[in-house]
Design an enzyme around this catalytic site. Structure first.
Site, PDB file in Angstrom:
ATOM      1  N   PHE A   1       0.795  -1.277   0.089  1.00 35.66           N
ATOM      2  CA  PHE A   1      -0.118  -0.165   0.022  1.00 35.66           C
ATOM      3  C   PHE A   1       0.907   1.195  -0.116  1.00 35.66           C
ATOM      4  CE2 PHE A   1      -2.302   3.414   2.085  1.00 35.66           C
ATOM      5  CZ  PHE A   1      -3.210   3.525   1.358  1.00 35.66           C
ATOM      6  N   VAL A   2       0.608   2.099  -0.840  1.00 29.90           N
ATOM      7  CA  VAL A   2       1.028   3.364  -1.095  1.00 29.90           C
ATOM      8  C   VAL A   2       0.097   4.514  -0.780  1.00 29.90           C
ATOM      9  CG1 VAL A   2       2.488   5.155  -2.382  1.00 29.90           C
ATOM     10  CG2 VAL A   2       2.859   2.665  -2.382  1.00 29.90           C
TER      11      VAL A   2
ATOM     12  N   GLY B   1       5.291   2.857  -5.236  1.00 31.99           N
ATOM     13  CA  GLY B   1       4.816   1.474  -5.294  1.00 31.99           C
ATOM     14  C   GLY B   1       5.912   0.443  -6.062  1.00 31.99           C
TER      15      GLY B   1
ATOM     16  N   LYS C   1       5.188   8.800  -7.527  1.00 27.19           N
ATOM     17  CA  LYS C   1       6.334   9.069  -7.317  1.00 27.19           C
ATOM     18  C   LYS C   1       7.220   7.553  -7.295  1.00 27.19           C
ATOM     19  CE  LYS C   1       5.036  13.087  -4.702  1.00 27.19           C
ATOM     20  NZ  LYS C   1       5.107  14.013  -5.913  1.00 27.19           N
TER      21      LYS C   1
ATOM     22  N   ASN D   1      -9.788  -3.169  -8.123  1.00 31.71           N
ATOM     23  CA  ASN D   1      -8.579  -2.365  -7.898  1.00 31.71           C
ATOM     24  C   ASN D   1      -7.864  -2.269  -9.207  1.00 31.71           C
ATOM     25  OD1 ASN D   1      -6.317  -0.982  -7.298  1.00 31.71           O
ATOM     26  ND2 ASN D   1      -6.146  -1.742  -5.189  1.00 31.71           N
TER      27      ASN D   1
ATOM     28  N   TYR E   1       0.495  -4.332 -11.907  1.00 26.93           N
ATOM     29  CA  TYR E   1       1.296  -5.577 -11.830  1.00 26.93           C
ATOM     30  C   TYR E   1       1.339  -6.287 -12.981  1.00 26.93           C
ATOM     31  CZ  TYR E   1       0.508  -5.545  -6.705  1.00 26.93           C
ATOM     32  OH  TYR E   1       0.555  -5.067  -5.514  1.00 26.93           O
TER      33      TYR E   1
END
Length: 167
Positions: free
Chosen positions: A93-94, A104, A101, A131, A138
């Site tokens: 999680f970010v 992740g 930035k 999501n 990914y």
């Protein structure tokens, strides 16, 4: 543990002194996923399982300009067919305002590095079907969706019901 450069944030293994920071980020993930935040007892167990004795999970923090802005939780499972451990990525999680930035990316590649360092034969994780940002992220990195596998779950009350019916 893990790298930092001018273009990527610092990723490091969390220590006990980071407990409150980790819990704040876990709450932020719960808010993002529209889930209930862990209660006080769950938070105590989480910190215990992370930092006491032989930890059940490992936590990593991502810092951007000195501020903790993301985290990853990992633990090992085992592949009987590979006869090698698998690094399971439980959470990555970010904070939303830091997603452009490369935080992740830094966290994910640090976990790949960790899996490689541990001699893992693979790394696995689950993604919520809504999501789309995470799924696209990914896929860009070459991850494969395991279409033939379905995730199943028993929660504690389900386990208790099974055990009760076994008696």
């Amino acid at each position: 543990m893990i790298s930092s450069s001018n273009s990527l944030p610092l990723v490091r293994k969390a220590i006990a002194a980071d407990a409150e920071t980790v819990l704040t980020l876990v709450d932020a993930l719960a808010d993002y996923e529209k889930l209930n935040r862990p209660d006080a007892d769950a938070k105590k167990r989480l910190i215990h399982d992370m930092f006491t004795g032989g930890p059940r999970i490992d936590a990593f923090l991502a810092e951007y300009e000195g501020k903790p802005v993301g985290y990853a939780f990992v633990f090992e499972t085992y592949s009987s067919f590979l006869a090698l451990p698998t690094l399971y990525l439980e959470d990555l999680f970010v904070l939303p305002e830091y997603r452009s930035k490369k935080v992740g990316y830094a966290l994910f590649t640090a976990m790949v590095e960790e899996a490689h360092r541990r001699g893992c034969g693979r790394m696995e994780w689950s993604v919520l079907d809504w999501n789309r940002l995470a799924i696209a992220f990914y896929k860009r990195l070459g991850a494969a969706h395991m279409k033939d596998w379905h995730l199943y779950r028993l929660v504690r009350s389900d386990m208790e019901e099974i055990l009760k019916s076994k008696s």
